[in-house]
Design an enzyme around this catalytic site. Structure first.
Site, PDB file in Angstrom:
ATOM      1  N   CYS A 118       0.834  -1.207   0.000  1.00 43.91           N
ATOM      2  CA  CYS A 118       0.000   0.000   0.000  1.00 43.91           C
ATOM      3  C   CYS A 118       0.871   1.261   0.000  1.00 43.91           C
ATOM      4  CB  CYS A 118      -0.975  -0.044   1.175  1.00 43.91           C
ATOM      5  SG  CYS A 118      -2.342   1.140   1.030  1.00 43.91           S
TER       6      CYS A 118
ATOM      7  N   HIS B 274      -3.567  -5.236   0.461  1.00 46.31           N
ATOM      8  CA  HIS B 274      -3.058  -5.714   1.753  1.00 46.31           C
ATOM      9  C   HIS B 274      -3.037  -7.241   1.782  1.00 46.31           C
ATOM     10  CE1 HIS B 274      -2.791  -1.901   3.982  1.00 46.31           C
ATOM     11  NE2 HIS B 274      -3.750  -1.513   3.152  1.00 46.31           N
TER      12      HIS B 274
ATOM     13  N   GLU C  93      -1.645  -9.104   3.873  1.00 49.76           N
ATOM     14  CA  GLU C  93      -1.641  -9.587   5.251  1.00 49.76           C
ATOM     15  C   GLU C  93      -3.034  -9.792   5.815  1.00 49.76           C
ATOM     16  OE1 GLU C  93      -1.577  -5.043   5.658  1.00 49.76           O
ATOM     17  OE2 GLU C  93      -0.962  -6.580   4.222  1.00 49.76           O
TER      18      GLU C  93
END
Length: 503
Positions: free
Chosen positions: A80, A165, A167
């Site tokens: 990001c 993202h 994660e």
């Protein structure tokens, strides 16, 4: 152990980056955006991950990375904002997006560099207001949307990044992407179950021939910390369970029983009068935590005299999320103090020993099982160190504690078989008088909030969808068995924006 450094630029998901990397088998820890190239090289990291963040990479006041780091030969992966920083640093173009993206988004993979085995079209999690509209020269574009570059890498694949993202669990193939990048440079080096010997050795070297006092709470964190330390130094560890008067129903007896079964030398100290006196008149949640932290330290000073022990170290079961929420990680903001982090006095008189402070809860549980700690202890629901004090909204009194204990006991009994619930705080809104009806007459009483949540690590959480019949049974029992309570409500707020505990 060579780490993967996660430079935190202020993303709400930064902690999840560390966790995702560890789940891929690589040890990860935070680093400050101010880290220099020399400091970075001294740590010999496998790679560096640049987190997301709220800033705009093209603005002069935006937080930046020491650009010498990008020329050190260390692999770097941007997420990001970190992705946009890389684009900016290598000559690409970043601009305000035509429309910000928050939530699920579809992307198209055009180069399989780090996406082998993944579908060409997939859904990922976005959270950005700026976009990379031109990749750096000689970089390969890996995925795109209609009007933006969504991922790229340099020719030797040592510098890469993604706009989304990976994660976050909503990015289904995110961990595959992270692992594909890291496995290009090093084999996995992290398994929490294999760290037991190293942790025991580290405790032994740190403590030397000195003594350790353990502030045993009875939760999995303090029990695992105590078991590891006992392995390291034996009887030079003295465990004390402080009954601060803020425990759940029958908790003291339960803790004494199972700690004894683990062979831990535990003394119980009843300090309930001291804690309740110190909390008298206090309504503010932060102040409660600070007071409880100070009272714990005062207790330990008294304990040295009572049990004739002169420990050098105070052992605590502090975890990584505690450090994160207390702002004790590089660049971290304080969300709330923890009694075993920010709530402690600066004049301890002890040196802190925190062998679990870089671990997440699930990692501690794996270690606990490996140590032979019974499953029912390892998977015990988390309970905050300040106890029921931060589950009473308002001043803490003996009467309110009795009411809350009874309600909490009912909820725990009804949910005893719901093992996939991470935690279910029960909160007494003691500053609210709610109107009810009993026996055809008007009555007044307190509202109770129940907050069942599901989570993997307490860094994020979602409210747990209990069946209506279970909720009805809980509500019926509480209002029928506890006359002071006239209303039961369900908290359905995820984390973020709310924390799991109300205070």
């Amino acid at each position: 152990m060579r780490p993967v450094l996660v430079v935190d630029f202020g993303s709400q998901y930064s902690q999840l980056v560390v966790r995702a990397i560890r789940e891929c088998g690589y040890y990860a820890e935070f680093a400050s955006p101010s880290i220099s190239a020399a400091e970075c090289l001294a740590l010999s990291p496998i790679a560096i991950f640049l987190s997301g963040g709220p800033a705009s990479a093209y603005k002069d006041n935006a937080p930046k990375l020491d650009e010498e780091i990008l020329n050190c030969g260390i692999p770097v992966f941007g997420i990001c904002y970190g992705f946009q920083l890389l684009a900016q640093a290598f000559g690409g173009s970043v601009k305000k997006a035509n429309a910000p993206e928050y939530g699920p988004a579809d992307i198209t993979i055009v180069n399989k560099a780090f996406f082998s085995g993944q579908p060409d079209r997939q859904t990922v999690w976005m959270s950005h207001g700026d976009s990379v509209i031109r990749a750096p020269k000689n970089f390969c574009i890996l995925s795109t949307s209609q009007d933006a570059v969504l991922s790229f890498c340099n020719r030797d694949r040592t510098i890469a990044g993604v706009q989304w993202h990976p994660e976050v669990k909503h990015s289904r193939f995110g961990k595959h992407t992270i692992k594909a990048f890291l496995s290009s440079f090093a084999a996995p080096n992290w398994d929490p179950e294999q760290t037991i010997c190293g942790t025991v050795d580290s405790i032994r070297k740190t403590v030397g021939c000195k003594r350790v006092l353990c502030a045993l709470s009875g939760g999995v964190d303090s029990v695992v910390a105590a078991t590891l330390t006992h392995r390291a130094i034996g009887d030079r560890l003295r465990c004390v369970f402080v009954d601060h008067g803020l425990l759940r129903l029958n908790e003291r007896e339960q803790v004494e029983e199972y700690c004894s079964s683990l062979g831990l030398n535990v003394s119980t100290y009843d300090a309930s009068d001291c804690f309740l006196s110190a909390l008298s008149g206090i309504r503010d949640s932060e102040q409660k935590r600070k007071v409880i932290g100070r009272e714990f330290i005062a207790c330990f000073s008294k304990l040295q005299e009572r049990f004739d022990i002169k420990p050098h170290f105070l052992l605590q079961g502090t975890l990584y999320p505690d450090l994160v929420e207390s702002g004790a990680t590089p660049g971290g903001a304080t969300i709330k103090s923890h009694h075993n982090v920010g709530g402690l006095s600066d004049n301890l008189g002890f040196e802190l020993l925190e062998p679990l402070k870089y671990l997440f809860k699930d990692e501690v549980r794996k270690i606990g099982l490996q140590l032979g700690i019974p499953k029912h202890i390892v998977h015990r629901q988390p309970f905050p160190g300040p106890g029921l004090a931060i589950r009473i909204i308002g001043e803490v009194t003996n009467k309110k504690l009795s009411i809350l204990r009874a309600a909490d006991a009912i909820v725990r009994h009804e949910l005893r078989d719901w093992t996939d619930i991470w935690q279910c705080p029960v909160i007494l809104l003691s500053d609210v008088q709610s109107v009810g009806v009993r026996g055809d007459s008007r009555s007044c009483g307190f509202p109770i909030v129940i907050r069942p949540v599901s989570s993997d690590d307490a860094m994020t959480a979602d409210w747990y969808r209990l069946p209506y019949d279970v909720l009805a049974r809980i509500s019926g029992r509480i209002t029928n068995e506890i006359p002071e309570i006239v209303r039961v409500v369900l908290d359905i707020t995820p984390k973020p924006p709310a924390t799991i505990e109300w205070e």
